[in-house]
Design a protein around this motif. Structure first.
Motif, PDB file in Angstrom:
ATOM      1  N   ASP A 185      -0.943  -1.689   3.553  1.00 53.50           N
ATOM      2  CA  ASP A 185      -0.578  -0.907   2.364  1.00 53.50           C
ATOM      3  C   ASP A 185      -0.054  -1.819   1.256  1.00 53.50           C
ATOM      4  OD1 ASP A 185      -1.284   1.469   3.612  1.00 53.50           O
ATOM      5  OD2 ASP A 185       0.779   2.037   4.098  1.00 53.50           O
ATOM      6  N   GLU A 234      -1.877  -2.293  -2.378  1.00 56.07           N
ATOM      7  CA  GLU A 234      -1.143  -2.032  -3.619  1.00 56.07           C
ATOM      8  C   GLU A 234      -1.119  -3.275  -4.506  1.00 56.07           C
ATOM      9  OE1 GLU A 234       3.333  -0.830  -5.017  1.00 56.07           O
ATOM     10  OE2 GLU A 234       2.558   0.114  -3.193  1.00 56.07           O
ATOM     11  N   PRO A 278      -3.609   2.231  -4.488  1.00 51.20           N
ATOM     12  CA  PRO A 278      -2.544   3.235  -4.534  1.00 51.20           C
ATOM     13  C   PRO A 278      -1.177   2.651  -4.172  1.00 51.20           C
ATOM     14  CG  PRO A 278      -4.392   3.990  -3.185  1.00 51.20           C
ATOM     15  CD  PRO A 278      -4.664   2.574  -3.547  1.00 51.20           C
ATOM     16  N   LYS A 279      -0.123   3.244  -4.677  1.00 51.45           N
ATOM     17  CA  LYS A 279       1.256   2.777  -4.487  1.00 51.45           C
ATOM     18  C   LYS A 279       1.850   3.269  -3.162  1.00 51.45           C
ATOM     19  CE  LYS A 279       1.833   1.115  -8.788  1.00 51.45           C
ATOM     20  NZ  LYS A 279       1.347  -0.226  -8.876  1.00 51.45           N
ATOM     21  N   SER A 280       1.050   3.301  -2.113  1.00 45.69           N
ATOM     22  CA  SER A 280       1.511   3.791  -0.815  1.00 45.69           C
ATOM     23  C   SER A 280       2.686   2.981  -0.278  1.00 45.69           C
ATOM     24  CB  SER A 280       0.369   3.759   0.207  1.00 45.69           C
ATOM     25  OG  SER A 280      -0.694   4.555  -0.232  1.00 45.69           O
ATOM     26  N   TYR A 281       2.626   1.675  -0.423  1.00 46.65           N
ATOM     27  CA  TYR A 281       3.705   0.822   0.091  1.00 46.65           C
ATOM     28  C   TYR A 281       5.014   1.119  -0.642  1.00 46.65           C
ATOM     29  CZ  TYR A 281       6.524  -3.127   1.460  1.00 46.65           C
ATOM     30  OH  TYR A 281       7.546  -3.891   1.948  1.00 46.65           O
ATOM     31  N   THR A 282       4.984   1.030  -1.959  1.00 49.16           N
ATOM     32  CA  THR A 282       6.200   1.224  -2.750  1.00 49.16           C
ATOM     33  C   THR A 282       6.761   2.624  -2.566  1.00 49.16           C
ATOM     34  OG1 THR A 282       5.451  -0.390  -4.367  1.00 49.16           O
ATOM     35  CG2 THR A 282       7.169   1.127  -5.085  1.00 49.16           C
ATOM     36  N   ASN A 283       5.898   3.612  -2.510  1.00 47.15           N
ATOM     37  CA  ASN A 283       6.362   4.993  -2.338  1.00 47.15           C
ATOM     38  C   ASN A 283       7.093   5.188  -1.015  1.00 47.15           C
ATOM     39  OD1 ASN A 283       5.333   5.696  -4.824  1.00 47.15           O
ATOM     40  ND2 ASN A 283       3.448   6.554  -4.004  1.00 47.15           N
ATOM     41  N   HIS A 299      10.779  -1.564  -3.142  1.00 45.58           N
ATOM     42  CA  HIS A 299      10.430  -2.929  -3.537  1.00 45.58           C
ATOM     43  C   HIS A 299      10.182  -3.757  -2.282  1.00 45.58           C
ATOM     44  CE1 HIS A 299      10.809  -7.013  -5.037  1.00 45.58           C
ATOM     45  NE2 HIS A 299      10.559  -6.527  -6.243  1.00 45.58           N
TER      46      HIS A 299
END
Length: 133
Positions: free
Chosen positions: A41, A45, A50-55, A59
Motif C-alpha cells: 500500500d 501510494e 490511492p491513499k490507502s496507506y496514509t488513510n 504519515h
C-alpha cells in the motif's frame, strides 16, 4: 498499475523470506505477510496510487518504524539485489522501471540505521542493473 506494484512487493518479500536478511523481519510468517500488504500500500501510494496507506497508518515515519530492527549497509545491498531479481521476475514495465529503481534505491539508503562501514553506502545506479532486467 497498482496490481503490478503489489505483485512486485509481494514477490520481493517472498525472496526476502528465503534470504539471509529474513531474520530482520521476524519469524512470524502471518505477521510478515500482513506487513507486506501494508508495504505494498505504501509503494502504491508513493507511486501516485490511492491513499490507502496514509488513510490507515498516517504519515509513514519510515526511519522511526524501522529503527527497532538493525539494518546495515550489507542488509541494504542484499535487499536491493533481491529487488533487481524481483523486477526481472515480475517483468516490471520498461517505461517506468528506471524511475521506480531510482526511488527504491534512494529510499534504501535512508533505511540503514546501523552503520558498519566508514565509507558512504554504495550507490547502485540504474545503468548498472538495466541489462539484468
Amino acid at each position: 498499475g497498482t496490481e503490478k506494484i503489489r505483485e512486485l512487493v509481494f514477490h520481493h518479500h517472498g525472496l526476502i523470506w528465503h534470504s539471509s536478511i529474513q531474520p530482520i523481519f521476524g519469524h512470524n510468517e502471518e505477521h510478515f505477510w500482513h506487513a507486506v500488504g501494508i508495504t505494498a500500500d505504501f509503494h502504491i501510494e508513493a507511486c501516485g496510487g490511492p491513499k490507502s496507506y496514509t488513510n490507515r497508518r498516517g504519515h509513514p515515519h519510515l526511519r522511526e518504524r524501522h529503527f527497532p530492527f538493525t539494518i546495515t549497509e550489507n542488509d541494504r545491498e542484499i535487499w536491493l539485489e533481491l529487488y533487481v531479481q524481483a523486477l526481472h521476475d515480475v517483468t516490471f514495465p520498461a517505461e517506468v522501471v528506471e524511475e521506480y529503481w531510482r526511488w527504491i534505491e534512494s529510499l534504501s539508503i535512508r533505511m540503514i540505521n546501523r552503520r558498519t562501514r566508514s565509507e558512504e553506502p554504495i550507490r547502485v545506479p540504474f545503468a548498472s542493473i538495466a541489462e539484468r532486467l
